[in-house]
Motif scaffolding. Structure first.
Motif, PDB file in Angstrom:
ATOM      1  N   GLU A  91      30.003 -39.341  23.229  1.00 47.13           N
ATOM      2  CA  GLU A  91      28.790 -39.598  22.446  1.00 47.13           C
ATOM      3  C   GLU A  91      28.345 -38.350  21.691  1.00 47.13           C
ATOM      4  O   GLU A  91      27.946 -38.419  20.515  1.00 47.13           O
ATOM      5  N   SER A  99      28.229 -37.338  17.424  1.00 43.31           N
ATOM      6  CA  SER A  99      26.913 -37.067  16.838  1.00 43.31           C
ATOM      7  C   SER A  99      27.011 -35.956  15.802  1.00 43.31           C
ATOM      8  O   SER A  99      27.854 -35.062  15.890  1.00 43.31           O
ATOM      9  N   THR A 159      21.287 -43.533  17.046  1.00 43.90           N
ATOM     10  CA  THR A 159      20.853 -42.428  17.897  1.00 43.90           C
ATOM     11  C   THR A 159      21.476 -42.600  19.275  1.00 43.90           C
ATOM     12  O   THR A 159      21.855 -43.703  19.678  1.00 43.90           O
ATOM     13  N   TYR A 160      21.559 -41.476  19.975  1.00 43.30           N
ATOM     14  CA  TYR A 160      22.040 -41.479  21.360  1.00 43.30           C
ATOM     15  C   TYR A 160      21.041 -40.685  22.181  1.00 43.30           C
ATOM     16  O   TYR A 160      20.667 -39.566  21.809  1.00 43.30           O
ATOM     17  N   PHE A 183      21.466 -32.678  16.743  1.00 45.69           N
ATOM     18  CA  PHE A 183      20.889 -32.815  18.075  1.00 45.69           C
ATOM     19  C   PHE A 183      19.428 -32.390  18.077  1.00 45.69           C
ATOM     20  O   PHE A 183      19.026 -31.495  17.325  1.00 45.69           O
ATOM     21  N   LYS A 195      24.622 -39.901  12.974  1.00 47.50           N
ATOM     22  CA  LYS A 195      24.246 -40.198  14.350  1.00 47.50           C
ATOM     23  C   LYS A 195      23.574 -38.961  14.940  1.00 47.50           C
ATOM     24  O   LYS A 195      24.115 -37.847  14.850  1.00 47.50           O
ATOM     25  N   ILE A 196      22.408 -39.137  15.536  1.00 44.05           N
ATOM     26  CA  ILE A 196      21.635 -38.026  16.095  1.00 44.05           C
ATOM     27  C   ILE A 196      21.483 -38.235  17.597  1.00 44.05           C
ATOM     28  O   ILE A 196      21.102 -39.323  18.043  1.00 44.05           O
ATOM     29  N   ALA A 197      21.777 -37.201  18.374  1.00 45.31           N
ATOM     30  CA  ALA A 197      21.614 -37.252  19.826  1.00 45.31           C
ATOM     31  C   ALA A 197      20.342 -36.526  20.226  1.00 45.31           C
ATOM     32  O   ALA A 197      20.054 -35.432  19.719  1.00 45.31           O
TER      33      ALA A 197
END
Length: 202
Positions: free
Chosen positions: A70, A74, A36-37, A77, A2-4
């Motif tokens: 969130e 992640s 993604t966030y 970033f 997961k990438i923010a």
């Protein structure tokens, strides 16, 4: 992973927001990215940090806790930072002050600076100098500066050689970020990190 993606401008309709959306679109096409966030500080104006943020607080629980969760979930970033008067915006600095619970700790980040003209180097230096100490954020060696941003990343396809060049550089840098993301997962799983004993950098 997961990438923010954090858009550091608190100006509505900003060019930084445009760049952040492009970055997020590129990330979603990678097989290594499960989700993604997006945190756009123009849409999420955060209160200025105060000591109450470190304590159980109804105000901060409603405003910051969902964002904190969130970020904690992640693995890497992207920090999109415009240059305002040779500095990053105050809202972005405030964001880093709020990241005091290990949300960013020992995770990689790519800095993408944004300039309306030929600037953009000062946000790189400022973020590398002052935003990692207590957050333990690990900036990767590469960064990207999107200069003359108003003429770039406006359409699904590149419209000029400069547009294609910056898209390709972003693809390259994001690919590196994802590899750092995989590597630092091993560091966090190693048991060597002790944020309870050492919550602040020196």
């Amino acid at each position: 992973m997961k990438i923010a993606v954090i858009s550091g401008s608190h100006r509505n309709g900003s060019e930084s927001g445009k760049v952040a959306r492009h970055v997020q679109q590129q990330l979603t096409s990678s097989p290594d990215v499960t989700s993604t966030y997006a945190l756009d500080l123009a849409d999420n104006p955060l209160p200025l940090w105060d000591p109450e943020a470190w304590q159980p607080s109804e105000k901060w629980a409603s405003v910051w806790s969902p964002i904190s969760a969130e970020l904690a979930a992640s693995d890497a970033f992207v920090v999109v930072a415009p240059e305002w008067g040779g500095m990053v915006p105050a809202g972005l600095k405030n964001f880093f002050l709020l990241c005091s619970r290990g949300e960013l700790a020992h995770k990689p980040a790519l800095i993408v600076a944004v300039s309306a003209s030929m600037g953009g180097s000062y946000p790189i230096a400022e973020l590398r100098m002052s935003s990692y100490k207590n957050t333990y954020l690990c900036y990767i060696p590469d960064h990207v500066i999107v200069r003359n941003v108003r003429g770039l990343l406006n359409d699904p396809a590149a419209q000029s050689p400069d547009d294609e060049r910056i898209r390709e550089r972003l693809r390259y840098a994001l690919g590196l970020l994802l590899q750092y993301g995989k590597a630092l997962q091993l560091v966090r799983a190693s048991g060597a990190i002790d944020l309870t004993r050492y919550p602040f950098g020196m």
